[in-house]
Design a protein around this motif. Structure first.
Motif, short mmCIF file in Angstrom:
data_model
loop_
_atom_site.label_atom_id
_atom_site.label_comp_id
_atom_site.label_asym_id
_atom_site.label_seq_id
_atom_site.Cartn_x
_atom_site.Cartn_y
_atom_site.Cartn_z
N VAL A 78 -9.93 0.01 -9.12
CA VAL A 78 -9.09 1.19 -9.31
C VAL A 78 -7.65 0.85 -8.94
CG1 VAL A 78 -8.65 3.54 -8.53
CG2 VAL A 78 -11.00 2.79 -8.93
N GLN A 79 -7.48 0.13 -7.83
CA GLN A 79 -6.14 -0.28 -7.41
C GLN A 79 -5.50 -1.22 -8.44
OE1 GLN A 79 -8.80 -0.24 -5.39
NE2 GLN A 79 -8.23 1.22 -3.78
N TYR A 80 -6.29 -2.19 -8.93
CA TYR A 80 -5.75 -3.10 -9.93
C TYR A 80 -5.27 -2.35 -11.17
CZ TYR A 80 -8.12 -6.87 -7.34
OH TYR A 80 -8.54 -7.74 -6.38
N LEU A 81 -6.12 -1.44 -11.65
CA LEU A 81 -5.77 -0.72 -12.88
C LEU A 81 -4.58 0.19 -12.69
CD1 LEU A 81 -9.33 0.07 -14.25
CD2 LEU A 81 -7.69 -1.58 -15.14
N SER A 82 -4.36 0.67 -11.46
CA SER A 82 -3.18 1.51 -11.21
C SER A 82 -1.89 0.73 -11.39
CB SER A 82 -3.24 2.12 -9.81
OG SER A 82 -2.98 1.15 -8.80
N ALA A 87 1.72 -1.39 -16.22
CA ALA A 87 2.38 -2.66 -16.50
C ALA A 87 2.35 -2.97 -18.00
CB ALA A 87 1.73 -3.78 -15.71
N PHE A 88 1.26 -2.61 -18.68
CA PHE A 88 1.17 -2.86 -20.12
C PHE A 88 2.33 -2.21 -20.85
CE2 PHE A 88 -0.20 -1.21 -24.27
CZ PHE A 88 -0.48 -2.39 -24.92
N PRO A 105 -7.66 -11.13 -13.66
CA PRO A 105 -7.69 -11.19 -15.12
C PRO A 105 -7.35 -9.87 -15.79
CG PRO A 105 -9.60 -12.30 -14.18
CD PRO A 105 -8.91 -11.59 -13.06
N THR A 106 -7.53 -8.74 -15.10
CA THR A 106 -7.15 -7.46 -15.70
C THR A 106 -5.64 -7.43 -15.95
OG1 THR A 106 -7.07 -6.50 -13.47
CG2 THR A 106 -9.07 -6.16 -14.76
N THR A 107 -4.86 -7.98 -15.03
CA THR A 107 -3.43 -8.10 -15.27
C THR A 107 -3.18 -9.07 -16.41
OG1 THR A 107 -2.93 -7.65 -12.95
CG2 THR A 107 -1.21 -8.71 -14.24
N GLY A 108 -3.91 -10.19 -16.41
CA GLY A 108 -3.78 -11.15 -17.50
C GLY A 108 -4.08 -10.52 -18.85
N MET A 147 -16.09 -9.55 -16.15
CA MET A 147 -14.85 -10.19 -15.72
C MET A 147 -14.76 -11.62 -16.24
SD MET A 147 -13.06 -7.97 -14.30
CE MET A 147 -11.77 -9.08 -13.76
N ARG A 148 -15.90 -12.29 -16.36
CA ARG A 148 -15.89 -13.65 -16.92
C ARG A 148 -15.44 -13.62 -18.38
NH1 ARG A 148 -20.55 -15.32 -15.03
NH2 ARG A 148 -19.62 -16.41 -13.26
N ARG A 149 -15.86 -12.61 -19.11
CA ARG A 149 -15.44 -12.48 -20.50
C ARG A 149 -13.94 -12.20 -20.60
NH1 ARG A 149 -19.46 -11.68 -24.37
NH2 ARG A 149 -21.58 -11.63 -23.53
N VAL A 150 -13.48 -11.31 -19.74
CA VAL A 150 -12.05 -10.98 -19.74
C VAL A 150 -11.23 -12.21 -19.36
CG1 VAL A 150 -10.26 -9.61 -18.60
CG2 VAL A 150 -12.42 -8.53 -19.29
N GLU A 151 -11.69 -12.90 -18.31
CA GLU A 151 -10.95 -14.07 -17.85
C GLU A 151 -10.91 -15.15 -18.92
OE1 GLU A 151 -10.32 -16.09 -13.56
OE2 GLU A 151 -12.39 -15.65 -14.12
N GLY A 152 -12.03 -15.38 -19.60
CA GLY A 152 -12.06 -16.37 -20.67
C GLY A 152 -11.13 -16.00 -21.81
N PHE A 153 -11.10 -14.72 -22.17
CA PHE A 153 -10.20 -14.25 -23.22
C PHE A 153 -8.75 -14.55 -22.87
CE2 PHE A 153 -7.38 -10.98 -24.87
CZ PHE A 153 -7.70 -10.93 -26.22
#
Length: 387
Positions: A78-82, A87-88, A105-108, A147-153
């Motif tokens: 929740v904190q990351y997404l805030s 940021a996007f 990776p969510t920021t990435g 998260m592994r999928r997001v990080e790989g992307f």
């Protein structure tokens, strides 16, 4: 002669100075390196606790309110997404030749998507591999898989991935990232702060210092479990923790149970204060819990302590243990209370003649300024090669 326009770089990170932490210091060094090379730099980050600022700086900083946990950290999804969601949109409005992203990776992902829409490259600064770090926690398996999928992307779409060690680079390669896109820039510390020349903290009791993040995967409880064994011979010995993290409540409870009154939690302190405590310590404590998939980590705590001349007691396996053992920075022992206690007792008993060697080694091999300049050169090379 036609003058080249200034390279425009945007750095997106949830942590930046004056907040205290390895990520904030690493990115400050990167920005310093970019500015020194003549780049026009903007930092997209969060509003620091208490409204603290970095003061007058030769670059732009855009700060945004963010949710923090009870300890004041931007930690948790929740904190990351805030930070990530605003940021996007903030990145869409930024003009840049190249963007730099720091984990998670969510920021990435936000950087990757906004960069795709704006048709510009991005560089991912991989201090670790996030999905591997999650394996050391009690996060549900489906979250780790996602998260592994997001990080790989993110990793596969980065123009360059800067890894802080060969071990991190090897893990990045497992995501099918072409080898030519991955470059290693070793981590470091600010040797103008972490050096043996400053003041040393004064204490009535001999103490061991632990500085920085206190997370489950580090397993710092081993030091508290070792302390009663040390106190059989040195009753006044104590441990001082400086930092915060998710494992702190558990460590406080354990300390109250096995070593009441002998473990002090000093919270987050400015780097110069942390350096003073390291200079006055019998030894500095660093650990990696085995079997958590994090053996590749080389905690910055090692360099900060050794830079101040402090003997390092490293409990655990892997790359961090090798750095300590192979370079004369202290003692690398098993992640076991008996082994740790033996090293702590030896540090209390033996004359320390290695302070000069340790600080010199850090100056030659783990300078944060040098790391920032190397990372800046990689970022600039990406920006300059774009049409």
């Amino acid at each position: 002669m036609t003058a080249h326009p200034r390279l425009r770089v945007v750095v997106a990170t949830r942590l930046f100075t004056p907040e205290v932490g390895a990520a904030a210091f690493r990115l400050q060094a990167l920005v310093d390196g970019l500015v020194a090379a003549g780049a026009d730099v903007s930092v997209v980050t969060t509003r620091a606790p208490g409204g603290a600022t970095a003061g007058n700086v030769p670059f732009r900083i855009s700060r945004w309110p963010v949710l923090r946990d009870g300890g004041g950290n931007v930690r948790g999804y929740v904190q990351y997404l805030s930070f990530d969601v605003p940021a996007f949109f903030r990145l869409l409005l930024q003009r840049a030749d190249v963007v730099v992203s720091e984990p998670p990776p969510t920021t990435g992902l936000m950087v990757a998507l906004s960069s795709w829409l704006r048709r510009r490259p991005f560089v991912y600064y991989a201090a670790d591999v996030w999905s591997e770090a999650l394996s050391a926690t009690d996060v549900p398996g489906f979250v780790i898989s996602l998260m592994r999928r997001v990080e790989g992307f993110v990793l596969r779409r980065a123009a360059r991935v800067i890894a802080i060690s060969d071990a991190v680079a090897e893990q990045v390669a497992r995501f099918d990232v072409p080898a030519e896109r991955v470059q290693v820039v070793a981590n470091g510390v600010d040797t103008s702060v972490f050096n043996p020349q400053g003041d040393a903290a004064d204490s009535d009791r001999p103490y061991f210092a632990y500085t920085g993040t206190i997370s489950e995967w580090q397993g710092a409880d081993v030091f508290i479990r070792a302390l009663p064994l040390v106190q059989r011979k040195y009753p006044t010995a104590e441990i001082r923790f400086f930092g915060q993290g998710t494992d702190e409540p558990a460590l406080r409870a354990l300390a109250d149970e096995v070593a009441p009154g002998s473990v002090v939690f000093g919270g987050v302190v400015p780097p110069r204060e942390a350096a003073a405590w390291l200079r006055g310590a019998v030894a500095a404590l660093v650990s990696i819990k085995p079997g958590q998939g994090y053996d590749f980590a080389k905690p910055t705590k090692i360099y900060a302590a050794a830079g101040c001349g402090a003997r390092v007691i490293f409990a655990g396996p892997g790359e961090g243990a090798a750095v300590v053992a192979n370079n004369g920075l202290g003692d690398a022992v098993d992640h076991d209370p008996d082994a740790v206690a033996a090293a702590m007792i030896a540090a209390l008993e033996e004359e320390d003649t290695g302070r000069g060697h340790r600080s010199q080694w850090v100056g030659e091999n783990a300078s944060l300024a040098a790391a920032g300049q190397a990372a800046a050169a990689i970022v600039a090379s990406v920006g300059r090669t774009q049409p």
